[in-house]
Design an enzyme around this catalytic site. Sequence first.
Site, PDB file in Angstrom:
ATOM      1  N   LYS A 157       3.277  67.088 -53.177  1.00  0.00           N
ATOM      2  CA  LYS A 157       3.349  68.505 -53.504  1.00  0.00           C
ATOM      3  C   LYS A 157       3.553  69.281 -52.204  1.00  0.00           C
ATOM      4  O   LYS A 157       2.630  69.514 -51.443  1.00  0.00           O
ATOM      5  CB  LYS A 157       2.074  69.009 -54.195  1.00  0.00           C
ATOM      6  CG  LYS A 157       2.250  70.442 -54.739  1.00  0.00           C
ATOM      7  CD  LYS A 157       0.975  71.225 -54.757  1.00  0.00           C
ATOM      8  CE  LYS A 157       0.610  71.820 -53.427  1.00  0.00           C
ATOM      9  NZ  LYS A 157       1.559  72.865 -52.919  1.00  0.00           N
TER      10      LYS A 157
ATOM     11  N   GLU B 131      -5.448  67.567 -41.870  1.00  0.00           N
ATOM     12  CA  GLU B 131      -4.881  67.997 -40.589  1.00  0.00           C
ATOM     13  C   GLU B 131      -4.730  69.505 -40.713  1.00  0.00           C
ATOM     14  O   GLU B 131      -3.887  69.994 -41.455  1.00  0.00           O
ATOM     15  CB  GLU B 131      -3.548  67.294 -40.336  1.00  0.00           C
ATOM     16  CG  GLU B 131      -3.100  67.361 -38.886  1.00  0.00           C
ATOM     17  CD  GLU B 131      -2.405  68.654 -38.544  1.00  0.00           C
ATOM     18  OE1 GLU B 131      -3.041  69.514 -37.865  1.00  0.00           O
ATOM     19  OE2 GLU B 131      -1.257  68.836 -38.946  1.00  0.00           O
TER      20      GLU B 131
ATOM     21  N   CYS C 230       0.462  74.412 -35.415  1.00  0.00           N
ATOM     22  CA  CYS C 230      -0.990  74.328 -35.283  1.00  0.00           C
ATOM     23  C   CYS C 230      -1.422  73.868 -33.896  1.00  0.00           C
ATOM     24  O   CYS C 230      -2.544  74.127 -33.478  1.00  0.00           O
ATOM     25  CB  CYS C 230      -1.574  73.409 -36.360  1.00  0.00           C
ATOM     26  SG  CYS C 230      -0.821  71.765 -36.411  1.00  0.00           S
TER      27      CYS C 230
ATOM     28  N   GLU D 175      -6.798  81.815 -35.425  1.00  0.00           N
ATOM     29  CA  GLU D 175      -5.464  81.208 -35.401  1.00  0.00           C
ATOM     30  C   GLU D 175      -4.478  82.243 -35.946  1.00  0.00           C
ATOM     31  O   GLU D 175      -4.456  82.539 -37.140  1.00  0.00           O
ATOM     32  CB  GLU D 175      -5.413  79.933 -36.234  1.00  0.00           C
ATOM     33  CG  GLU D 175      -4.061  79.243 -36.119  1.00  0.00           C
ATOM     34  CD  GLU D 175      -3.956  77.984 -36.944  1.00  0.00           C
ATOM     35  OE1 GLU D 175      -3.284  77.035 -36.493  1.00  0.00           O
ATOM     36  OE2 GLU D 175      -4.541  77.924 -38.044  1.00  0.00           O
TER      37      GLU D 175
END
Length: 475
Positions: A173, A248, A281, A381
């Site tokens: 997905k 992750e 990231c 972030e």
Amino acid sequence: MIEKRRFYMNGSWIGSLDGRDHVVIDPSTEEEAVAITLAGPRDVDAAVAAAKAALPGWAVADPRERRALVERVLEQYRRRERDLAEAISLEMGAPIDFALAEQAPSFSWHAENFLTAFDGIEWLRPLGTAKGSMIALEPVGVVGLITPWNWPANQIALKVVPALLAGCAMVLKPSEQAPLSACVVAEMLHDAGCPPGVFNLIQGDGAGAGTRLSSHPEVEMISFTGSTRAGRAITVAAADTFKRVTLELGGKGANLVFADADERAVERGVRHVMENSGQSCNAPTRMLVERPIYERAVETARAVAEATKVAPADEAGDHIGPVVNARQWEHVQGLIQKGIEEGARLVAGGPGRPEHLNRGFFVRPTVFADVRPGMAVERTEIFGPVLSMMPFDTEEEALRIANDTDYGLTNYVQTADEGRRHRLAQGLKSGMVEMNGKLRGRGAPFGGTKASGRAREGGLWGIEEFLEVKSISGW
């Protein structure tokens, strides 16, 4: 507008049982680009059922057969590389030259590394000198793979390829923002002769299809890449069925620049932050600079940011594109404004679009100096082309600031002092440390600690994520 409303299940493209329409917006133009169907619960169940039916045969297939399939997928990739790059460029805004040079080729790079690691695996081996004791490596089973939009081909490769090599059957997905690249990969697998049901593709959002897949009783493992918030939700959804969960997640990497660093260290760090419009990231978004060279570093960062071109994704050339969608643009804009309000010194960029662009989700390459620990731009972030800079006086202070974060994905060190590099490599609390611009070796594991998740993707470690270890006595 491109129509991609079907799912790939059991070797065929089929219509939805209970899905709903969704439109992907081109982030460069803000126009409708792709129409897809978001899977409903019955669609997810059908995909899992197809994988479950295919699992017994694939799990016991000769490892050489699994390897040969991945080699054929690589052949298909070489035929479809431009199709994959164009899909990525349209759906998430990567400039086309960057998509061709970095985004799409990440698929083959990881696949080749997995094949190298695969050749060294002993599927059944003695347990040291223990007489009659054996260790067997076996596939986990049916796995759910949930991938993000920021590096679509990269993350699909890091999950689909090792799952195939391990002998798992799977349901992929992708992010609903990045459906086209996943469709290209599904076509590659189909044309490579993947056995029906071993690989299945559904489109869907996190709250619907993602939650259903994560909580499904017949899914043995979820491998997820995305935000820390979503990773927490997936962990909760998966808990009742005791499935393996590998995550992750996000990052807020520190880049420690010492006075003896090479002359291009600062420029290199700024460029890394701006790459992919800051949507990586592992971007080194906190630059900690030793005080004697701090002001010079700030000036270098300003110059690099101001020289960074911003343009639509379909334009050729060396530039950054938009961020992925309106929601992400507003998130980045809000944090840039917060940085100003909290007193950070804005030395480049700032709120709003670049002056030459009046539509599209474009962000001005932005640099803040004199950032203090605890500010929003230092803690959060941002996932946009925004760098936060701060000075330090001692190695111990730099290490303390670097480790004072919820995240632990990648940190960076720039120094000519070998002893210092070794101390910091071991003292930094992160899954990865890169020093002096040297990339990690082929097959090195990618993953972090703390709120960055604890997955280890790539190479041998990436295949082992999809394997169970069985201990056997009396052999």
